[in-house]
Design a protein around this motif. Sequence first.
Motif, short mmCIF file in Angstrom:
data_model
loop_
_atom_site.label_atom_id
_atom_site.label_comp_id
_atom_site.label_asym_id
_atom_site.label_seq_id
_atom_site.Cartn_x
_atom_site.Cartn_y
_atom_site.Cartn_z
N HIS A 72 3.29 33.93 111.59
CA HIS A 72 4.11 33.16 112.53
C HIS A 72 3.97 31.66 112.27
CE1 HIS A 72 5.40 31.63 116.58
NE2 HIS A 72 6.17 32.69 116.56
N LEU A 73 4.08 31.27 111.00
CA LEU A 73 3.91 29.87 110.60
C LEU A 73 5.18 29.07 110.89
CD1 LEU A 73 2.23 30.42 107.11
CD2 LEU A 73 1.14 30.40 109.36
N ASN A 74 5.03 27.98 111.62
CA ASN A 74 6.16 27.09 111.86
C ASN A 74 6.62 26.46 110.54
OD1 ASN A 74 7.83 25.92 114.04
ND2 ASN A 74 7.03 23.98 113.29
N HIS A 75 7.86 26.02 110.48
CA HIS A 75 8.38 25.46 109.23
C HIS A 75 7.65 24.18 108.82
CE1 HIS A 75 10.64 23.07 112.16
NE2 HIS A 75 10.83 22.18 111.20
N THR A 76 6.91 23.57 109.76
CA THR A 76 6.14 22.37 109.47
C THR A 76 4.73 22.66 108.97
OG1 THR A 76 5.41 22.30 111.77
CG2 THR A 76 7.39 21.04 111.21
N ASN A 77 4.34 23.92 109.02
CA ASN A 77 2.94 24.29 108.74
C ASN A 77 2.65 24.18 107.24
OD1 ASN A 77 0.40 25.63 108.52
ND2 ASN A 77 0.86 26.75 110.41
N ARG A 78 1.59 23.45 106.91
CA ARG A 78 1.23 23.23 105.51
C ARG A 78 0.75 24.51 104.83
NH1 ARG A 78 -2.09 18.00 107.39
NH2 ARG A 78 -2.77 19.65 108.77
N LEU A 79 0.45 25.55 105.60
CA LEU A 79 0.04 26.83 105.01
C LEU A 79 1.19 27.51 104.28
CD1 LEU A 79 -2.23 28.46 107.76
CD2 LEU A 79 -2.89 27.06 105.81
N LEU A 80 2.42 27.06 104.52
CA LEU A 80 3.55 27.63 103.80
C LEU A 80 3.46 27.37 102.31
CD1 LEU A 80 6.43 26.78 106.30
CD2 LEU A 80 5.51 29.05 105.80
N THR A 104 -4.11 25.58 102.85
CA THR A 104 -4.28 26.99 102.46
C THR A 104 -5.66 27.21 101.87
OG1 THR A 104 -1.91 27.28 102.05
CG2 THR A 104 -3.41 28.81 100.94
N ARG A 105 -6.12 26.30 101.04
CA ARG A 105 -7.45 26.43 100.45
C ARG A 105 -8.52 26.46 101.54
NH1 ARG A 105 -9.72 29.16 97.37
NH2 ARG A 105 -7.88 28.82 96.05
N ARG A 106 -8.33 25.66 102.58
CA ARG A 106 -9.30 25.64 103.67
C ARG A 106 -9.40 27.00 104.36
NH1 ARG A 106 -9.49 21.09 108.53
NH2 ARG A 106 -11.14 22.09 109.79
N VAL A 107 -8.24 27.63 104.57
CA VAL A 107 -8.24 28.96 105.19
C VAL A 107 -8.93 29.97 104.29
CG1 VAL A 107 -6.76 30.87 105.91
CG2 VAL A 107 -6.20 28.54 106.60
N LEU A 108 -8.62 29.94 103.01
CA LEU A 108 -9.22 30.90 102.08
C LEU A 108 -10.71 30.67 101.93
CD1 LEU A 108 -6.47 30.95 99.28
CD2 LEU A 108 -6.72 32.47 101.26
N GLY A 113 -12.78 32.29 104.45
CA GLY A 113 -12.86 33.75 104.38
C GLY A 113 -11.72 34.48 105.04
N CYS A 114 -10.65 33.74 105.41
CA CYS A 114 -9.48 34.35 106.04
C CYS A 114 -8.31 34.34 105.06
CB CYS A 114 -9.13 33.61 107.33
SG CYS A 114 -10.45 33.61 108.57
N HIS A 115 -7.13 34.74 105.52
CA HIS A 115 -5.96 34.86 104.66
C HIS A 115 -4.73 34.27 105.35
CE1 HIS A 115 -8.26 37.77 102.23
NE2 HIS A 115 -8.68 38.23 103.40
N VAL A 116 -3.72 33.98 104.55
CA VAL A 116 -2.42 33.56 105.06
C VAL A 116 -1.42 34.66 104.71
CG1 VAL A 116 -0.62 31.81 104.99
CG2 VAL A 116 -3.02 31.14 104.67
N ALA A 117 -0.76 35.21 105.71
CA ALA A 117 0.23 36.27 105.46
C ALA A 117 1.40 35.70 104.68
CB ALA A 117 0.71 36.85 106.79
N PRO A 126 1.31 27.72 99.25
CA PRO A 126 0.10 28.45 98.85
C PRO A 126 -0.89 27.60 98.06
CG PRO A 126 1.98 29.17 97.56
CD PRO A 126 2.52 28.28 98.63
N ASN A 127 -0.44 26.44 97.57
CA ASN A 127 -1.32 25.58 96.78
C ASN A 127 -1.82 24.36 97.56
OD1 ASN A 127 -0.97 27.13 94.34
ND2 ASN A 127 1.08 26.25 94.20
#
Length: 249
Positions: free
Chosen positions: A215-223, A230-234, A237-241, A225-226
């Motif tokens: 449920h990532l907003n269009h502004t979310n930097r997790l969109l 995103t690196r912070r989430v990984l 120990g978690c994931h980005v769908a 993958p690089n």
Amino acid sequence: VVALGIVDSEVGELFLFEATSDLPRQAFLLGEMDGASDGVPDGIFLTHAHWGHYAGLGALGRESLGADYVPVYAMPRMSEFLRENGPWSQLVDLGNIELKLLEADRRSAVGAQLQVTPILVPHRDEFSETVGYRIEGPNRSVLFIPDIDKWSKWERSLESEVAAVDIAFLDGTFFDGAELGHRDMAEIPHPFIVESLGLMSSWPAEERDKVHFIHLNHTNRLLDPNSPATRRVLDAGCHVARFGDRHGL
């Protein structure tokens, strides 16, 4: 747009969790996975009455597919909202959809091999209550909570709920509070990714590994993958769908 699809290849059943504006394409892609020709869902589960989560029902109506009694599973206020307000009421009146009433914390057998339990969560409930779902297949289970105000407002323990399943798709709308400079974030509360990661930092690694932010907003930097986000989430120990991810149940 955020949705969860389930394909039961053994019996050729297709299910969607959320009726987004992308419903026709998402249903078609589910049908392709199973070799089905029409891709019409055998059931659609709704979480709440915010536009991006139910507007796709319109594609089932007279002006589009003209579907016949597609089961739509919803809580009492959500069902009443659809039944009493146009244009959604026309879907009910013409038999394009058939409303199936759900009850919080009550498990329902769906199709040949699924068990689905709605779980109430705090959210901006202007027109309906809001739920997430616990979904149980023959071998594995999923927690699906695309929308919630803040984890701290929930009467349940997120850690306990995640511990009870094999995969958890959780609200990742915004990365942090600075993401929308022109909006008052108090009006659109969600758990920021940075808050969720802080909450989960003390969890065992195997529990964090279950978490997939969705449920990532269009502004979310997790969109991206690089991105460093995103690196912070990984690294936590978690994931980005990501669109097209597949998980066996």
